[in-house]
Design a protein around this motif. Structure first.
Motif, PDB file in Angstrom:
ATOM      1  N   LYS A 320       0.839  -1.190   0.000  1.00 31.90           N
ATOM      2  CA  LYS A 320       0.000   0.000   0.000  1.00 31.90           C
ATOM      3  C   LYS A 320       0.879   1.247   0.000  1.00 31.90           C
ATOM      4  O   LYS A 320       2.017   1.222   0.483  1.00 31.90           O
ATOM      5  CB  LYS A 320      -0.915   0.012   1.227  1.00 31.90           C
ATOM      6  N   HIS A 321       0.348   2.312  -0.545  1.00 36.24           N
ATOM      7  CA  HIS A 321       1.063   3.583  -0.587  1.00 36.24           C
ATOM      8  C   HIS A 321       1.502   3.971   0.825  1.00 36.24           C
ATOM      9  O   HIS A 321       0.705   3.969   1.762  1.00 36.24           O
ATOM     10  CB  HIS A 321       0.153   4.670  -1.171  1.00 36.24           C
ATOM     11  N   GLY A 322       2.783   4.280   0.981  1.00 35.26           N
ATOM     12  CA  GLY A 322       3.311   4.656   2.289  1.00 35.26           C
ATOM     13  C   GLY A 322       4.025   3.541   3.015  1.00 35.26           C
ATOM     14  O   GLY A 322       4.674   3.790   4.045  1.00 35.26           O
ATOM     15  N   ASP A 323       3.939   2.294   2.509  1.00 38.84           N
ATOM     16  CA  ASP A 323       4.710   1.197   3.123  1.00 38.84           C
ATOM     17  C   ASP A 323       6.205   1.473   2.965  1.00 38.84           C
ATOM     18  O   ASP A 323       6.658   1.908   1.895  1.00 38.84           O
ATOM     19  CB  ASP A 323       4.368  -0.138   2.467  1.00 38.84           C
ATOM     20  N   VAL A 324       6.960   1.195   4.016  1.00 35.14           N
ATOM     21  CA  VAL A 324       8.411   1.343   3.960  1.00 35.14           C
ATOM     22  C   VAL A 324       9.021  -0.033   3.768  1.00 35.14           C
ATOM     23  O   VAL A 324       8.764  -0.950   4.561  1.00 35.14           O
ATOM     24  CB  VAL A 324       8.965   2.010   5.238  1.00 35.14           C
ATOM     25  N   LEU A 325       9.824  -0.197   2.704  1.00 32.72           N
ATOM     26  CA  LEU A 325      10.472  -1.467   2.395  1.00 32.72           C
ATOM     27  C   LEU A 325      11.909  -1.426   2.888  1.00 32.72           C
ATOM     28  O   LEU A 325      12.652  -0.476   2.599  1.00 32.72           O
ATOM     29  CB  LEU A 325      10.423  -1.727   0.894  1.00 32.72           C
ATOM     30  N   LEU A 326      12.306  -2.462   3.625  1.00 35.49           N
ATOM     31  CA  LEU A 326      13.645  -2.540   4.219  1.00 35.49           C
ATOM     32  C   LEU A 326      14.229  -3.917   3.914  1.00 35.49           C
ATOM     33  O   LEU A 326      13.559  -4.936   4.114  1.00 35.49           O
ATOM     34  CB  LEU A 326      13.584  -2.330   5.734  1.00 35.49           C
ATOM     35  N   ASN A 327      15.458  -3.952   3.464  1.00 39.04           N
ATOM     36  CA  ASN A 327      16.073  -5.235   3.106  1.00 39.04           C
ATOM     37  C   ASN A 327      16.425  -6.044   4.342  1.00 39.04           C
ATOM     38  O   ASN A 327      17.037  -5.538   5.287  1.00 39.04           O
ATOM     39  CB  ASN A 327      17.323  -4.997   2.258  1.00 39.04           C
ATOM     40  N   GLU A 328      16.078  -7.328   4.266  1.00 38.78           N
ATOM     41  CA  GLU A 328      16.366  -8.276   5.348  1.00 38.78           C
ATOM     42  C   GLU A 328      17.680  -8.995   5.148  1.00 38.78           C
ATOM     43  O   GLU A 328      18.345  -9.381   6.111  1.00 38.78           O
ATOM     44  CB  GLU A 328      15.224  -9.296   5.430  1.00 38.78           C
ATOM     45  N   GLY A 329      18.072  -9.217   3.887  1.00 38.72           N
ATOM     46  CA  GLY A 329      19.262 -10.016   3.629  1.00 38.72           C
ATOM     47  C   GLY A 329      19.983  -9.570   2.385  1.00 38.72           C
ATOM     48  O   GLY A 329      19.521  -8.712   1.628  1.00 38.72           O
ATOM     49  N   GLY A 330      21.158 -10.169   2.185  1.00 39.26           N
ATOM     50  CA  GLY A 330      22.018  -9.827   1.045  1.00 39.26           C
ATOM     51  C   GLY A 330      23.423  -9.561   1.542  1.00 39.26           C
ATOM     52  O   GLY A 330      23.869 -10.126   2.549  1.00 39.26           O
ATOM     53  N   ASP A 331      24.142  -8.688   0.870  1.00 41.00           N
ATOM     54  CA  ASP A 331      25.436  -8.248   1.377  1.00 41.00           C
ATOM     55  C   ASP A 331      25.224  -7.454   2.661  1.00 41.00           C
ATOM     56  O   ASP A 331      24.178  -6.818   2.855  1.00 41.00           O
ATOM     57  CB  ASP A 331      26.146  -7.365   0.338  1.00 41.00           C
ATOM     58  N   ARG A 332      26.240  -7.437   3.514  1.00 40.01           N
ATOM     59  CA  ARG A 332      26.052  -6.839   4.839  1.00 40.01           C
ATOM     60  C   ARG A 332      25.689  -5.356   4.760  1.00 40.01           C
ATOM     61  O   ARG A 332      24.916  -4.851   5.569  1.00 40.01           O
ATOM     62  CB  ARG A 332      27.312  -7.042   5.678  1.00 40.01           C
ATOM     63  N   ASP A 333      26.255  -4.642   3.778  1.00 36.84           N
ATOM     64  CA  ASP A 333      25.968  -3.216   3.690  1.00 36.84           C
ATOM     65  C   ASP A 333      24.572  -2.922   3.139  1.00 36.84           C
ATOM     66  O   ASP A 333      24.163  -1.766   3.072  1.00 36.84           O
ATOM     67  CB  ASP A 333      27.016  -2.511   2.831  1.00 36.84           C
ATOM     68  N   LYS A 334      23.835  -3.954   2.750  1.00 39.70           N
ATOM     69  CA  LYS A 334      22.476  -3.766   2.232  1.00 39.70           C
ATOM     70  C   LYS A 334      21.422  -3.935   3.320  1.00 39.70           C
ATOM     71  O   LYS A 334      20.239  -3.641   3.098  1.00 39.70           O
ATOM     72  CB  LYS A 334      22.201  -4.749   1.093  1.00 39.70           C
ATOM     73  N   LEU A 335      21.782  -4.414   4.495  1.00 37.68           N
ATOM     74  CA  LEU A 335      20.814  -4.661   5.557  1.00 37.68           C
ATOM     75  C   LEU A 335      20.143  -3.356   5.982  1.00 37.68           C
ATOM     76  O   LEU A 335      20.812  -2.363   6.280  1.00 37.68           O
ATOM     77  CB  LEU A 335      21.479  -5.310   6.766  1.00 37.68           C
ATOM     78  N   GLY A 336      18.826  -3.371   6.008  1.00 37.19           N
ATOM     79  CA  GLY A 336      18.070  -2.218   6.492  1.00 37.19           C
ATOM     80  C   GLY A 336      17.871  -1.109   5.472  1.00 37.19           C
ATOM     81  O   GLY A 336      17.112  -0.173   5.729  1.00 37.19           O
ATOM     82  N   ARG A 337      18.531  -1.189   4.320  1.00 30.88           N
ATOM     83  CA  ARG A 337      18.351  -0.105   3.351  1.00 30.88           C
ATOM     84  C   ARG A 337      16.972  -0.205   2.721  1.00 30.88           C
ATOM     85  O   ARG A 337      16.391  -1.285   2.633  1.00 30.88           O
ATOM     86  CB  ARG A 337      19.420  -0.159   2.258  1.00 30.88           C
ATOM     87  N   GLY A 338      16.458   0.924   2.271  1.00 28.58           N
ATOM     88  CA  GLY A 338      15.144   0.844   1.649  1.00 28.58           C
ATOM     89  C   GLY A 338      14.553   2.190   1.298  1.00 28.58           C
ATOM     90  O   GLY A 338      15.220   3.228   1.334  1.00 28.58           O
ATOM     91  N   TRP A 339      13.259   2.134   0.940  1.00 26.15           N
ATOM     92  CA  TRP A 339      12.556   3.356   0.572  1.00 26.15           C
ATOM     93  C   TRP A 339      11.058   3.121   0.648  1.00 26.15           C
ATOM     94  O   TRP A 339      10.600   2.028   0.984  1.00 26.15           O
ATOM     95  CB  TRP A 339      12.980   3.842  -0.803  1.00 26.15           C
ATOM     96  N   VAL A 340      10.306   4.168   0.301  1.00 24.69           N
ATOM     97  CA  VAL A 340       8.864   4.189   0.492  1.00 24.69           C
ATOM     98  C   VAL A 340       8.151   3.736  -0.778  1.00 24.69           C
ATOM     99  O   VAL A 340       8.473   4.210  -1.884  1.00 24.69           O
ATOM    100  CB  VAL A 340       8.397   5.603   0.885  1.00 24.69           C
ATOM    101  N   TRP A 341       7.166   2.849  -0.620  1.00 26.08           N
ATOM    102  CA  TRP A 341       6.351   2.417  -1.747  1.00 26.08           C
ATOM    103  C   TRP A 341       5.277   3.470  -2.023  1.00 26.08           C
ATOM    104  O   TRP A 341       4.602   3.944  -1.109  1.00 26.08           O
ATOM    105  CB  TRP A 341       5.686   1.079  -1.426  1.00 26.08           C
ATOM    106  N   GLU A 342       5.153   3.838  -3.307  1.00 24.62           N
ATOM    107  CA  GLU A 342       4.199   4.877  -3.685  1.00 24.62           C
ATOM    108  C   GLU A 342       3.182   4.372  -4.705  1.00 24.62           C
ATOM    109  O   GLU A 342       2.655   5.143  -5.505  1.00 24.62           O
ATOM    110  CB  GLU A 342       4.940   6.102  -4.225  1.00 24.62           C
ATOM    111  N   GLY A 343       2.929   3.065  -4.682  1.00 23.82           N
ATOM    112  CA  GLY A 343       1.904   2.485  -5.537  1.00 23.82           C
ATOM    113  C   GLY A 343       2.261   2.423  -6.999  1.00 23.82           C
ATOM    114  O   GLY A 343       1.381   2.469  -7.875  1.00 23.82           O
TER     115      GLY A 343
END
Length: 505
Positions: A320-343
């Motif tokens: 849904k619009h406004g959901d924040v997506l955050l990475n759970e896994g991958g390379d260590r420097d990718k953990l927690g990175r993310g952005w806002v879903w805008e539909g």
């Protein structure tokens, strides 16, 4: 940040010819065409003079050759006796190295061997070695091969399995090169190197500006999400203890407070692909986001794959619009990175390596949470994540404990606008730097095209035509071939031991 190229008007006749070998267009006066097989020994068996076992020579893996620049690092040395029995490619000073395997060839890993210890080296078996015979200067050949147009054509002739495709030796040997007189080759090399130095200075400045812009954007987002873009008085905030390593928790402006992510958002994991049930007729196919789609501060949606899942599972994961997506896994420097879903995509879900945080809007603006997760959250996830052999991850339980600074609701909208305004100024700087780098690539292509069509330096009628020199080189090669020793006669078979007959072959 301006990049320019000076191209002197040359004396080439018949207009510029394309840089790819085999052109039928007229060459400049005094030039000739020849194949690489005529100009070079391709993959010679070894050295002109064999080193002693105790001699130190250079060791040159593929990583030691830079992309696009023609430079290589020959500083790693080893005893020849320790290396000579290994399956490595032998080359010597002034040989031209041509990476034959994908993606190294496409990236322009081509160089003249220079500064080798003792004049010798052993290197990657994925190099073709070109040892020039006298009608062409190694630097001239190197720059010719560095042209992107030459490498694109070579790519079409590669053979082998996907990911292991190589440029065949016969193709490289058949590649035609426009050959100017030797004095003109020297003038061309000097002009190329002078202009390349200017282009590289511009590239260095552009990359520095790009790096500074990236750092500044991260600082703006991190400081802004804590209300520190302007000088304000800060107070030590309280954060309930949890079974987690929070590290240093920054002070906040008056009226702000700390909360845990799970207190202000509903956080869930995504779907795991069930390969065995992808043909289940009861499943529905939906687009889903992977780690590659969820970047720091942006969503990259040019390549979004689909997955088949049970309808109920899809209903529970639709973004849904406004959901924040955050990475759970991958390379260590990718953990927690993310952005806002805008539909951006209708009925889209997310994979299990991406968390979805559905925030309570009366608590925090989603962009403030995303900016904070990309800054403070990066080091926090690194501290609390786990590492397997090839993959880092952070659990759902832990990500719910991420500390989040909560500003007063009445200041959040203006704070978001202020941060976005600062980021727009930084984005303009990034765009300028990226345009400068793109311009530099175009200038390199234009420079090399001018060089190999006779438009970079003027022709001198007093220069010996290349055809005359090529005729001598070909004649010398013919003489050398005639004088080459005959193959050694086959050994006579040893007599069979007494009492045993020799079996027919």
């Amino acid at each position: 940040m301006t990049l320019e190229l000076d191209v002197a008007a040359g004396g080439g006749a018949g207009g510029p010819a394309g840089p790819i070998g085999g052109s039928t267009e007229e060459l400049p006066a005094g030039w000739a065409r020849a194949t690489i097989a005529e100009l070079c020994d391709v993959n010679p068996r070894g050295f002109d003079e064999e080193p002693e076992d105790d001699d130190f020579i250079s060791q040159v893996p593929m990583a030691a050759v830079e992309a696009e620049t023609g430079r290589m690092d020959a500083s790693t040395r080893a005893r020849y006796g320790d290396l000579k029995k290994k399956s490595l490619t032998r080359f010597q000073e002034n040989d031209v190295l041509f990476a034959k395997i994908t993606p190294c060839m496409e990236n322009g890993k081509i160089a003249k061997a220079l500064g080798l210890a003792g004049g010798h080296a052993l290197g990657s078996t994925e190099f073709h070695v070109l040892r020039t015979r006298g009608a062409i200067i190694p630097e001239y050949l190197m720059h010719y091969l560095l042209q992107r147009t030459v490498r694109v054509t070579a790519e079409h002739h590669m053979s082998g399995a996907v990911g292991q495709r190589r440029v065949p030796r016969p193709y490289l040997e058949s590649l035609e090169v426009p050959v100017p007189p030797i004095p003109e080759q020297r003038r061309i090399i000097a002009a190329i190197e002078q202009q390349i130095a200017r282009i590289e200075a511009g590239e260095t400045a552009a990359r520095a500006a790009l790096a500074n812009a990236t750092t500044l954007a991260e600082q703006i987002a991190t400081q802004g999400s804590r209300g520190c873009l302007e000088e304000v008085e800060l107070y030590q905030g309280t954060l309930p203890k949890a079974d987690i390593d929070d590290g240093p928790v920054p002070d906040l402006p008056a009226g702000w407070r700390w909360a845990r992510l799970g207190e202000i958002a509903s956080v869930v994991g995504g779907v795991t692909k069930d390969s065995k049930r992808q043909d289940d007729p009861d499943y529905i196919e939906v687009p889903y986001l992977r780690v590659a789609n969820v970047q720091r501060g942006q969503l990259v949606l040019d390549k979004v794959t689909t997955i088949r899942v049970p309808p109920a599972k899809a209903d529970s994961l639709y973004l849904k619009h406004g959901d924040v997506l955050l990475n759970e896994g991958g390379d260590r420097d990718k953990l927690g990175r993310g952005w806002v879903w805008e539909g951006q995509i209708e009925k889209c879900i997310h994979q299990n390596h991406v968390f979805r945080a559905r925030v309570a809007w009366d608590e925090i603006h989603p962009k403030l949470l995303a900016w904070h997760a990309n800054g403070f959250g990066k080091t926090w996830c690194d501290r609390n994540g786990t590492q397997s052999v090839n993959l880092a991850s952070i659990s759902l339980r832990k990500i719910k404990l991420l500390p989040v600074p909560i500003p007063p609701r009445e200041v959040q909208e203006q704070l978001v606008k202020t941060i976005e305004l600062h980021l727009e100024h930084v984005a303009a700087t990034r765009t300028t730097a990226e345009s400068a780098l793109s311009r530099a690539r175009d200038l390199r292509a234009a420079l090399l095209h001018a060089a190999f069509t006779g438009a970079l330096v003027p022709q001198d009628p007093a220069d010996e035509p290349a055809s005359a020199l090529l005729d001598r080189v070909r004649a010398e090669q013919g003489t050398r071939a005639k004088k080459a020793p005959h193959k050694r006669a086959a050994r006579k078979p040893r007599p069979s031991p007494p009492g045993q007959e020799e079996l027919p072959s």
